[in-house]
Scaffold this motif. Structure first.
Motif, PDB file in Angstrom:
ATOM      1  N   VAL A   1     -14.650 124.263  69.417  1.00 34.60           N
ATOM      2  CA  VAL A   1     -13.273 124.750  69.489  1.00 34.60           C
ATOM      3  C   VAL A   1     -12.453 124.193  68.329  1.00 34.60           C
ATOM      4  O   VAL A   1     -11.656 124.900  67.704  1.00 34.60           O
ATOM      5  CB  VAL A   1     -12.626 124.376  70.837  1.00 34.60           C
ATOM      6  CG1 VAL A   1     -11.143 124.720  70.838  1.00 34.60           C
ATOM      7  CG2 VAL A   1     -13.325 125.103  71.983  1.00 34.60           C
ATOM      8  N   ASP A   2     -12.642 122.896  68.000  1.00 31.98           N
ATOM      9  CA  ASP A   2     -11.956 122.302  66.856  1.00 31.98           C
ATOM     10  C   ASP A   2     -12.297 123.051  65.574  1.00 31.98           C
ATOM     11  O   ASP A   2     -11.441 123.274  64.716  1.00 31.98           O
ATOM     12  CB  ASP A   2     -12.352 120.826  66.696  1.00 31.98           C
ATOM     13  CG  ASP A   2     -11.619 119.920  67.665  1.00 31.98           C
ATOM     14  OD1 ASP A   2     -10.550 120.320  68.152  1.00 31.98           O
ATOM     15  OD2 ASP A   2     -12.121 118.814  67.936  1.00 31.98           O
ATOM     16  N   GLN A   3     -13.565 123.427  65.438  1.00 26.98           N
ATOM     17  CA  GLN A   3     -13.991 124.129  64.228  1.00 26.98           C
ATOM     18  C   GLN A   3     -13.346 125.504  64.120  1.00 26.98           C
ATOM     19  O   GLN A   3     -12.969 125.946  63.032  1.00 26.98           O
ATOM     20  CB  GLN A   3     -15.522 124.259  64.218  1.00 26.98           C
ATOM     21  CG  GLN A   3     -16.227 122.912  64.092  1.00 26.98           C
ATOM     22  CD  GLN A   3     -17.721 123.059  63.912  1.00 26.98           C
ATOM     23  OE1 GLN A   3     -18.238 124.150  63.745  1.00 26.98           O
ATOM     24  NE2 GLN A   3     -18.417 121.946  63.962  1.00 26.98           N
ATOM     25  N   ILE A   4     -13.206 126.187  65.257  1.00 25.96           N
ATOM     26  CA  ILE A   4     -12.561 127.498  65.257  1.00 25.96           C
ATOM     27  C   ILE A   4     -11.100 127.378  64.842  1.00 25.96           C
ATOM     28  O   ILE A   4     -10.602 128.132  64.003  1.00 25.96           O
ATOM     29  CB  ILE A   4     -12.675 128.143  66.660  1.00 25.96           C
ATOM     30  CG1 ILE A   4     -14.130 128.538  66.934  1.00 25.96           C
ATOM     31  CG2 ILE A   4     -11.774 129.371  66.768  1.00 25.96           C
ATOM     32  CD1 ILE A   4     -14.408 128.847  68.379  1.00 25.96           C
ATOM     33  N   ILE A   5     -10.400 126.399  65.437  1.00 24.58           N
ATOM     34  CA  ILE A   5      -8.984 126.200  65.123  1.00 24.58           C
ATOM     35  C   ILE A   5      -8.809 125.794  63.660  1.00 24.58           C
ATOM     36  O   ILE A   5      -7.896 126.243  62.975  1.00 24.58           O
ATOM     37  CB  ILE A   5      -8.373 125.147  66.068  1.00 24.58           C
ATOM     38  CG1 ILE A   5      -8.313 125.715  67.494  1.00 24.58           C
ATOM     39  CG2 ILE A   5      -6.988 124.716  65.611  1.00 24.58           C
ATOM     40  CD1 ILE A   5      -7.897 124.711  68.539  1.00 24.58           C
ATOM     41  N   LYS A   6      -9.724 124.956  63.180  1.00 28.31           N
ATOM     42  CA  LYS A   6      -9.645 124.517  61.785  1.00 28.31           C
ATOM     43  C   LYS A   6      -9.859 125.689  60.825  1.00 28.31           C
ATOM     44  O   LYS A   6      -9.211 125.789  59.779  1.00 28.31           O
ATOM     45  CB  LYS A   6     -10.682 123.425  61.523  1.00 28.31           C
ATOM     46  CG  LYS A   6     -10.560 122.788  60.147  1.00 28.31           C
ATOM     47  CD  LYS A   6     -11.436 121.561  60.035  1.00 28.31           C
ATOM     48  CE  LYS A   6     -12.895 121.882  60.029  1.00 28.31           C
ATOM     49  NZ  LYS A   6     -13.728 120.672  59.832  1.00 28.31           N
ATOM     50  N   THR A   7     -10.772 126.586  61.190  1.00 31.33           N
ATOM     51  CA  THR A   7     -11.037 127.757  60.354  1.00 31.33           C
ATOM     52  C   THR A   7      -9.839 128.700  60.345  1.00 31.33           C
ATOM     53  O   THR A   7      -9.469 129.250  59.306  1.00 31.33           O
ATOM     54  CB  THR A   7     -12.286 128.501  60.859  1.00 31.33           C
ATOM     55  OG1 THR A   7     -13.408 127.611  60.831  1.00 31.33           O
ATOM     56  CG2 THR A   7     -12.595 129.716  59.995  1.00 31.33           C
ATOM     57  N   ALA A   8      -9.218 128.882  61.505  1.00 30.79           N
ATOM     58  CA  ALA A   8      -8.065 129.791  61.606  1.00 30.79           C
ATOM     59  C   ALA A   8      -6.856 129.243  60.858  1.00 30.79           C
ATOM     60  O   ALA A   8      -6.056 129.999  60.311  1.00 30.79           O
ATOM     61  CB  ALA A   8      -7.707 130.011  63.075  1.00 30.79           C
ATOM     62  N   LYS A   9      -6.707 127.902  60.865  1.00 33.05           N
ATOM     63  CA  LYS A   9      -5.553 127.249  60.244  1.00 33.05           C
ATOM     64  C   LYS A   9      -4.227 127.814  60.770  1.00 33.05           C
ATOM     65  O   LYS A   9      -3.275 128.024  60.009  1.00 33.05           O
ATOM     66  CB  LYS A   9      -5.613 127.328  58.716  1.00 33.05           C
ATOM     67  CG  LYS A   9      -6.694 126.453  58.103  1.00 33.05           C
ATOM     68  CD  LYS A   9      -6.576 126.395  56.603  1.00 33.05           C
ATOM     69  CE  LYS A   9      -7.675 125.536  55.981  1.00 33.05           C
ATOM     70  NZ  LYS A   9      -7.590 124.135  56.362  1.00 33.05           N
TER      71      LYS A   9
END
Length: 311
Positions: free
Chosen positions: A120-128
């Protein structure tokens, strides 16, 4: 004289409206809540440094649940009407899978130690995105009529703190489809909700974005973090917005700095996250006179772990 005053006041009014219309707005991304994902069977487990952790499986949810796509699309439309920039969850997931996949664990090249980052952290980081809109909804059935109850939470993507909320139940309907039921239920509170979101973003624009810095040490590092922490505090004082940060804990091997306020944008006008901000500190520590080998690991957008020693 009165005419000149009136013209001046009118000009100022138009200028205020124009400036308000040009004001930057936070970027949003709508996701289903953990509770909704758990209730509907969209959860995955991953190994977080030996601890089995459950997180939402957004990919499975958007691939299998057409109601979710319709609801996200409707909420995206409501926010787009109010000129909020949006990141689409489905598009972010596709890009993430295509570009680099989901790698939940970062490991040291010199030993087996690791710092975990959830999918989930990776998804949020990608979306910015600046703010995550987390949505829970339930369809209520009373005879032939249907209504929808919802809970919409605005979460700061960098801190996961709730910054706005809206809840309610729409009027019963004999024939309305799910997206229409949601729109009718949300419309009553949407203006107050978006106003609160904008207030939070305006505060960040003025006082900086809140992030966290954690410092760990590998066993092979023979330095004294307690002593080094004073220089790190000096660096934070010079580089944060108005020197705003809190030293939460410091020992020989561990330090934690919270409520670190960083600029929203760098000198090129690009959104600044914790990783890019603390990269300068990582370079400073790796250069003379310290020459400390270090590894910079991230968790989402708002937390950086700097590990001193092996890389």
């Amino acid at each position: 004289m009165r005419k000149q005053t009136f013209i001046l006041e009118l000009a100022l009014l138009f200028l205020t409206v124009a400036l308000y219309g040009q004001a930057k707005k936070p970027t949003l991304m709508v996701v289903p809540s953990d509770a909704w994902c758990n209730k509907n069977g969209y959860m995955i487990e991953f190994d977080n440094q030996g601890i089995l952790t459950k997180v939402p499986d957004y990919t499975k949810a958007v691939q299998e649940n057409t109601d979710l796509l319709l609801v996200i699309s409707k909420l995206n439309g409501l926010m787009a009407k109010r000129e909020f920039p949006l990141k689409n969850l489905e598009s972010v997931l596709k890009n993430l899978t295509k570009d680099r996949g989901l790698n939940a664990v970062r490991a040291s090249r010199d030993n087996s130690a690791s710092v975990a980052e959830s999918p989930v952290d990776q998804i949020i980081k990608t979306a910015k995105a600046d703010i995550i809109l987390q949505l829970t909804w339930t369809v209520n059935k009373v005879g032939p009529e249907s209504s929808i109850s919802y809970n919409l939470q605005g979460l700061d993507a960098y801190t996961n703190k709730q910054v706005a909320t809206a809840t309610g139940t729409g009027l019963p309907s004999f024939s309305a489809e799910l997206p229409i039921l949601l729109e009718e239920a949300v419309e009553e509170n949407i203006e107050d909700f978006t106003y609160t979101l904008q207030e939070h973003f305006d505060d960040m624009f003025k006082n900086g974005r809140e992030v966290t810095l954690q410092i760990l040490t590998w066993e092979d590092w023979d330095g004294d973090l307690d002593e080094l922490s004073f220089e790190i505090e000096d660096w934070l004082d010079s580089n944060t917005i108005e020197g705003r940060f809190s030293t939460t804990d410091v020992t020989d091997t561990y330090a934690l700095f919270e409520q670190v306020r960083i600029p929203l944008y760098n000198e090129r006008g690009r959104a600044l996250d914790a990783r890019n901000f603390f990269r300068a500190l990582s370079k400073k520590l790796s250069s003379p006179p310290h020459s400390i080998t270090n590894k910079l690991a991230t968790e989402g957008l708002g937390k950086v772990t700097l590990i001193l020693g092996s890389k």
